[in-house]
Design a protein around this motif. Structure first.
Motif, PDB file in Angstrom:
ATOM      1  N   GLU A   7       0.626  -1.096  -0.342  1.00 46.65           N
ATOM      2  CA  GLU A   7       0.502  -0.294   0.077  1.00 46.65           C
ATOM      3  C   GLU A   7       0.754   1.473   0.166  1.00 46.65           C
ATOM      4  N   LYS A   8       0.724   1.885  -0.827  1.00 45.94           N
ATOM      5  CA  LYS A   8       1.206   3.128  -0.972  1.00 45.94           C
ATOM      6  C   LYS A   8       0.287   4.495  -0.632  1.00 45.94           C
ATOM      7  N   TYR A  10      -0.486   8.315  -1.557  1.00 45.83           N
ATOM      8  CA  TYR A  10       0.178   9.557  -3.156  1.00 45.83           C
ATOM      9  C   TYR A  10      -1.239  11.174  -2.775  1.00 45.83           C
ATOM     10  N   SER A  20      -4.714   6.261  -0.773  1.00 45.79           N
ATOM     11  CA  SER A  20      -3.458   4.650  -1.297  1.00 45.79           C
ATOM     12  C   SER A  20      -4.111   3.935  -2.467  1.00 45.79           C
ATOM     13  N   GLU A  54      12.482  -1.059  -2.860  1.00 45.88           N
ATOM     14  CA  GLU A  54      11.968  -0.437  -2.332  1.00 45.88           C
ATOM     15  C   GLU A  54      10.964   0.132  -3.781  1.00 45.88           C
ATOM     16  N   GLU A  56       9.636   3.412  -6.031  1.00 42.29           N
ATOM     17  CA  GLU A  56       9.070   4.429  -5.823  1.00 42.29           C
ATOM     18  C   GLU A  56       8.245   5.388  -6.569  1.00 42.29           C
TER      19      GLU A  56
END
Length: 64
Positions: A7-8, A10, A20, A54, A56
């Motif tokens: 889950e990222k 923005y 998310s 990671e 990005e």
């Protein structure tokens, strides 16, 4: 085989809300479009997964 999603969060380029999105880290580079959960406008994502796993991510307006 299990699918592991990350889950990222923005900042929506349209409405400015924090939202998310789920990202599949198994692909190194991805381009996708998803509607913002708040304003329902299409957000375009550029996603890169580094060698260190990671994620990005850049979110931009679809018309940019």
């Amino acid at each position: 085989m299990s699918l592991h999603l990350i889950e990222k969060f923005y900042h929506c380029p349209y409405c400015g809300e924090w939202v998310s999105v789920l990202v599949d880290p198994s692909a190194d580079a991805q381009e996708l479009i998803e509607d913002c959960e708040v304003c329902c406008r299409p957000v375009s994502f550029s996603i890169q997964v580094t060698d260190e796993d990671e994620v990005e991510m850049q979110a931009r307006r679809e018309d940019d």
